[in-house]
Design an enzyme around this catalytic site. Structure first.
Site, PDB file in Angstrom:
ATOM      1  N   LYS A 269      -0.015   4.256  -0.386  1.00 21.87           N
ATOM      2  CA  LYS A 269      -0.719   5.425   0.175  1.00 21.87           C
ATOM      3  C   LYS A 269      -0.512   6.653  -0.720  1.00 21.87           C
ATOM      4  CE  LYS A 269      -0.049   3.426   4.693  1.00 21.87           C
ATOM      5  NZ  LYS A 269      -0.277   3.572   6.108  1.00 21.87           N
TER       6      LYS A 269
ATOM      7  N   HIS B  98      -9.685   0.611   4.341  1.00 22.34           N
ATOM      8  CA  HIS B  98      -8.430   0.876   5.058  1.00 22.34           C
ATOM      9  C   HIS B  98      -8.733   1.854   6.196  1.00 22.34           C
ATOM     10  CE1 HIS B  98      -4.434   2.289   6.045  1.00 22.34           C
ATOM     11  NE2 HIS B  98      -3.977   1.180   5.483  1.00 22.34           N
TER      12      HIS B  98
ATOM     13  N   GLU C 212      -5.729  -5.283  10.488  1.00 23.14           N
ATOM     14  CA  GLU C 212      -4.706  -4.280  10.769  1.00 23.14           C
ATOM     15  C   GLU C 212      -5.100  -3.506  12.023  1.00 23.14           C
ATOM     16  OE1 GLU C 212      -2.584  -2.954   6.968  1.00 23.14           O
ATOM     17  OE2 GLU C 212      -4.508  -1.960   6.916  1.00 23.14           O
TER      18      GLU C 212
ATOM     19  N   GLY D 284       1.840   2.258  10.808  1.00 21.20           N
ATOM     20  CA  GLY D 284       2.758   3.398  10.677  1.00 21.20           C
ATOM     21  C   GLY D 284       3.372   3.840  11.991  1.00 21.20           C
TER      22      GLY D 284
ATOM     23  N   ASN E  26       0.857  -1.190   0.000  1.00 21.16           N
ATOM     24  CA  ASN E  26       0.000   0.000   0.000  1.00 21.16           C
ATOM     25  C   ASN E  26       0.889   1.236   0.000  1.00 21.16           C
ATOM     26  OD1 ASN E  26      -1.872   1.976   0.393  1.00 21.16           O
ATOM     27  ND2 ASN E  26      -2.374   1.405   2.499  1.00 21.16           N
TER      28      ASN E  26
ATOM     29  N   GLU F 183      -7.333   4.358   7.305  1.00 19.66           N
ATOM     30  CA  GLU F 183      -7.165   5.785   6.993  1.00 19.66           C
ATOM     31  C   GLU F 183      -8.366   6.306   6.199  1.00 19.66           C
ATOM     32  OE1 GLU F 183      -3.236   5.341   5.356  1.00 19.66           O
ATOM     33  OE2 GLU F 183      -2.501   4.891   7.369  1.00 19.66           O
TER      34      GLU F 183
ATOM     35  N   SER G 155       3.015  -2.098  10.480  1.00 21.00           N
ATOM     36  CA  SER G 155       4.460  -2.014  10.698  1.00 21.00           C
ATOM     37  C   SER G 155       5.200  -3.322  10.391  1.00 21.00           C
ATOM     38  CB  SER G 155       4.758  -1.547  12.129  1.00 21.00           C
ATOM     39  OG  SER G 155       4.197  -0.275  12.367  1.00 21.00           O
TER      40      SER G 155
HETATM   41  C1  PEP Z   1      -1.013  -0.035   5.920  1.00 15.07           C
HETATM   42  O1  PEP Z   1      -1.052   1.076   5.442  1.00 15.07           O
HETATM   43  O2  PEP Z   1      -1.912  -0.832   5.637  1.00 15.07           O
HETATM   44  C2  PEP Z   1       0.084  -0.389   6.815  1.00 15.07           C
HETATM   45  C3  PEP Z   1       0.063  -1.551   7.400  1.00 15.07           C
HETATM   46  O3  PEP Z   1       1.080   0.542   6.978  1.00 15.07           O
HETATM   47  P1  PEP Z   1       2.494   0.296   7.747  1.00 15.07           P
HETATM   48  O4  PEP Z   1       3.092  -0.965   7.206  1.00 15.07           O
HETATM   49  O5  PEP Z   1       3.315   1.501   7.425  1.00 15.07           O
HETATM   50  O6  PEP Z   1       2.178   0.174   9.205  1.00 15.07           O
END
Ligand code: PEP
Length: 243
Positions: free
Chosen positions: A5, A91, A161, A167, A3, A93, A206
């Site tokens: 973003k 997601h 997630e 992040g 992803n 976000e 992460s």
């Molecule tokens: C994500 O955006 O789905 C995500 C898991 O980001 P990160 O790996 O940066 O935590």
């Protein structure tokens, strides 16, 4: 699954796609999916023109409408026309910053699957909910509501997630993750019968090369959804290498 973003620019996207596909060649039994920003999809499709079949393209969101007067939105048909076979839905976000509730996400899944897109439904609890011991309840509730109209488990993947791990550098422990994946699996079996067992389950939050091995030790986990570490081809493909 990568992803990207809202990161990068035109030359960055093209290079990242090319480099990722090149390095992914080594892992033929592993599937890689890139989710660039909408405006990068055409260029990334070109960059992936000669990629192996184990690299696919996806979008980060899709409209719940088929077409029409919906300024700024992008339809499922536009995405398939640009070579997408996947789309992220829900997601955290998008839930938080675009105010997308579960009911809307259920419509998005229905519309996207009707056009043949594989939908990756993202679910996860906030830090507050985690600390209140509500993780399982929240995740099961999101799953049920978002899949209210979904009948096609073949076009579904689910990414768990925890919002507090995205992040932030914090990775949920195996003890946190295991019971949640067991519940997700059971909910999918309850809804789709034995076919629910074929729905790919991903962890996100992460994920990096150095924690991938431990994450993949959880039986139910088939893959990972990666944000930050997917912005560098080597860091991303190293996750597959270490897993
Ligand atoms: C994500 O955006 O789905 C995500 C898991 O980001 P990160 O790996 O940066 O935590």
């Amino acid at each position: 699954m990568a992803n990207w973003k809202m990161n990068g620019d035109r030359s960055f996207w093209y290079n990242l796609a090319e480099q990722t596909a090149l390095q992914a060649k080594e892992f033929k039994d592993c599937k890689f999916v890139m989710f660039p920003p909408f405006v990068a999809l055409a260029d990334v499709e070109n960059a992936l023109f000669e990629a192996e079949k184990n690299v696919e393209l996806g979008a980060q969101d899709v409209s719940n409408y088929e077409h029409g007067a919906f300024t700024s939105q992008v339809s499922a048909e536009m995405l398939t026309g640009l070579g997408c076979s996947y789309v992220l839905v829900g997601h955290s976000e998008c839930r938080e910053y675009l105010g997308q509730p579960d009911e809307l996400l259920a419509e998005k899944i229905e519309v996207a699957q009707a056009k043949g897109l594989k939908t990756v439904l993202c679910i996860g609890e906030t830090l507050e909910e985690y600390e209140a011991g509500q993780s399982v309840q929240i995740v099961v509730e999101q799953l049920e509501k978002c899949l209210a109209n979904c009948e096609n488990s073949d076009l579904l993947a689910v990414a768990y997630e925890p919002v507090w791990a995205i992040g932030t550098g914090k990775v949920a422990t195996i003890d946190d993750i295991k019971p949640i994946f067991a519940e997700i699996k059971q909910s999918l079996l309850d809804k789709f019968g034995s076919k629910g067992d074929n729905v790919a389950l991903l962890y996100g939050g992460s994920v990096k090369a150095d924690n991938a091995n431990e994450i993949f030790s959880v039986d139910e986990i088939n893959g990972v959804l990666v944000g930050g570490a997917s912005l560098d081809a080597t860091s991303f493909v190293d996750i597959a290498r270490n897993a």
